[in-house]
Design a protein around this motif. Structure first.
Motif, PDB file in Angstrom:
ATOM      1  N   ASP A  58       0.875  -1.016   0.020  1.00 31.64           N
ATOM      2  CA  ASP A  58       0.167   0.176   0.029  1.00 31.64           C
ATOM      3  C   ASP A  58       0.731   1.190  -0.042  1.00 31.64           C
ATOM      4  N   ALA A  59       1.861   1.287   0.784  1.00 25.06           N
ATOM      5  CA  ALA A  59       2.869   2.617   0.893  1.00 25.06           C
ATOM      6  C   ALA A  59       3.507   2.661  -0.553  1.00 25.06           C
ATOM      7  N   ILE A  60       3.931   1.427  -1.047  1.00 22.49           N
ATOM      8  CA  ILE A  60       4.663   1.797  -2.576  1.00 22.49           C
ATOM      9  C   ILE A  60       3.644   2.194  -3.496  1.00 22.49           C
ATOM     10  N   ASN A  61       2.582   1.545  -3.255  1.00 21.52           N
ATOM     11  CA  ASN A  61       1.471   1.880  -4.297  1.00 21.52           C
ATOM     12  C   ASN A  61       1.086   3.428  -4.250  1.00 21.52           C
ATOM     13  N   CYS A  62       0.938   3.958  -3.042  1.00 29.66           N
ATOM     14  CA  CYS A  62       0.574   5.327  -2.666  1.00 29.66           C
ATOM     15  C   CYS A  62       1.685   6.218  -3.240  1.00 29.66           C
ATOM     16  N   PHE A  63       2.902   5.757  -3.204  1.00 30.91           N
ATOM     17  CA  PHE A  63       4.115   6.581  -3.517  1.00 30.91           C
ATOM     18  C   PHE A  63       4.023   6.482  -4.883  1.00 30.91           C
ATOM     19  N   VAL A  65       1.709   6.025  -7.221  1.00 31.40           N
ATOM     20  CA  VAL A  65       0.395   6.396  -7.757  1.00 31.40           C
ATOM     21  C   VAL A  65       0.305   8.378  -7.838  1.00 31.40           C
ATOM     22  N   ASN A  66       0.737   8.572  -6.677  1.00 32.93           N
ATOM     23  CA  ASN A  66       0.663   9.983  -6.161  1.00 32.93           C
ATOM     24  C   ASN A  66       1.949  10.796  -6.358  1.00 32.93           C
ATOM     25  N   VAL A  67       2.683  10.212  -7.050  1.00 38.16           N
ATOM     26  CA  VAL A  67       4.064  10.895  -7.216  1.00 38.16           C
ATOM     27  C   VAL A  67       3.824  12.339  -7.898  1.00 38.16           C
ATOM     28  N   LYS A  76      -1.067  14.353  -0.135  1.00 37.28           N
ATOM     29  CA  LYS A  76      -0.895  14.260   1.444  1.00 37.28           C
ATOM     30  C   LYS A  76      -0.423  12.606   1.327  1.00 37.28           C
ATOM     31  N   LEU A  77      -1.216  11.888   0.807  1.00 41.44           N
ATOM     32  CA  LEU A  77      -0.821  10.451   0.493  1.00 41.44           C
ATOM     33  C   LEU A  77       0.329   9.863   0.140  1.00 41.44           C
ATOM     34  N   PHE A  78       1.090  10.843  -1.056  1.00 41.06           N
ATOM     35  CA  PHE A  78       2.278  10.614  -1.380  1.00 41.06           C
ATOM     36  C   PHE A  78       3.232  11.208  -0.247  1.00 41.06           C
ATOM     37  N   ASN A  79       2.995  12.167   0.524  1.00 42.98           N
ATOM     38  CA  ASN A  79       4.161  12.766   1.427  1.00 42.98           C
ATOM     39  C   ASN A  79       4.068  11.663   2.861  1.00 42.98           C
ATOM     40  N   GLU A  80       2.781  11.138   3.130  1.00 44.21           N
ATOM     41  CA  GLU A  80       2.907  10.077   4.024  1.00 44.21           C
ATOM     42  C   GLU A  80       3.635   8.912   4.022  1.00 44.21           C
ATOM     43  N   LEU A 114      13.237   3.040  -5.070  1.00 43.34           N
ATOM     44  CA  LEU A 114      11.882   3.980  -5.270  1.00 43.34           C
ATOM     45  C   LEU A 114      12.363   5.494  -5.452  1.00 43.34           C
ATOM     46  N   LEU A 115      13.775   5.557  -5.077  1.00 44.32           N
ATOM     47  CA  LEU A 115      14.149   7.143  -5.238  1.00 44.32           C
ATOM     48  C   LEU A 115      14.409   7.172  -6.832  1.00 44.32           C
ATOM     49  N   ARG A 116      15.144   6.235  -7.103  1.00 42.46           N
ATOM     50  CA  ARG A 116      15.607   6.058  -8.851  1.00 42.46           C
ATOM     51  C   ARG A 116      14.189   6.357  -9.570  1.00 42.46           C
ATOM     52  N   TRP A 117      13.231   5.754  -9.098  1.00 42.47           N
ATOM     53  CA  TRP A 117      12.095   5.618  -9.931  1.00 42.47           C
ATOM     54  C   TRP A 117      11.348   6.861  -9.945  1.00 42.47           C
ATOM     55  N   LYS A 118      11.552   7.461  -8.551  1.00 44.16           N
ATOM     56  CA  LYS A 118      10.696   8.849  -8.575  1.00 44.16           C
ATOM     57  C   LYS A 118      11.603   9.847  -9.387  1.00 44.16           C
ATOM     58  N   GLU A 119      12.764   9.898  -9.342  1.00 43.14           N
ATOM     59  CA  GLU A 119      13.810  10.700  -9.801  1.00 43.14           C
ATOM     60  C   GLU A 119      13.608  10.419 -11.678  1.00 43.14           C
ATOM     61  N   LYS A 120      13.369   9.286 -12.119  1.00 42.38           N
ATOM     62  CA  LYS A 120      13.231   9.038 -13.492  1.00 42.38           C
ATOM     63  C   LYS A 120      11.692   9.799 -13.911  1.00 42.38           C
ATOM     64  N   LYS A 121      10.777   9.551 -12.993  1.00 44.58           N
ATOM     65  CA  LYS A 121       9.474   9.804 -13.141  1.00 44.58           C
ATOM     66  C   LYS A 121       9.432  11.387 -13.130  1.00 44.58           C
TER      67      LYS A 121
END
Length: 147
Positions: A58-63, A65-67, A76-80, A114-121
């Motif tokens: 759930d945490a990875i999904n929120c991370f 989906v809401n990036v 808020k879901l992303f930040n949490e 997850l950080l690499r994924w976020k940077e790429k996204k």
């Protein structure tokens, strides 16, 4: 002779009953492997693992989906979820580090991924490549195989 065998039977039954009673107060012998297996089963049962996996998913999904969220509930879901994933507080059972370790995941490896994924996204769209070149796994390749 019959009286003697009757006395022996009574004595045998008395000893048998006494042995059973005494055995109630003797410690059970248990191999250490049996003890550890029993302890392992009691301390972390499958339902608990499934719950922890659901929390992590759930945490990875929120991370993910809401990036891209800029405001509101999704932000808020992303930040949490990001705070939980990146948090270093590992002294409670449902911390990111504890959950990963109990599920046999390396928490730092998951974080880095997850950080690499976020940077790429979040990276700006790349500029179109020059004519005759292809992109493959982040490398620019010439159409004829030479760069």
């Amino acid at each position: 002779m019959e009286a003697q065998s009757s006395k022996n039977a009574v004595a045998y039954n008395r000893i048998n009953v006494e042995e059973k009673i005494i055995s109630l107060f003797e410690p059970d012998t248990l191999l250490s492997a049996q003890y550890l297996e029993n302890l392992r089963r009691k301390t972390l049962l499958e339902p608990e693992k499934r719950l922890m996996l659901a929390v992590l998913e759930d945490a990875i999904n929120c991370f993910q989906v809401n990036v891209m969220a800029q405001s509101g509930r999704r932000k808020k879901l992303f930040n949490e979820s990001e705070d939980w994933i990146m948090g270093r507080d590992d002294d409670w059972i449902f911390s990111f580090v504890s959950v990963c370790e109990l599920l046999r995941f390396n928490p730092e490896y998951v974080r880095r991924g997850l950080l690499r994924w976020k940077e790429k996204k979040l990276a700006p769209n790349p500029t179109p490549h020059s004519r005759g070149k292809k992109m493959m796994a982040g490398y620019s390749l010439a159409a004829n195989g030479h760069s």
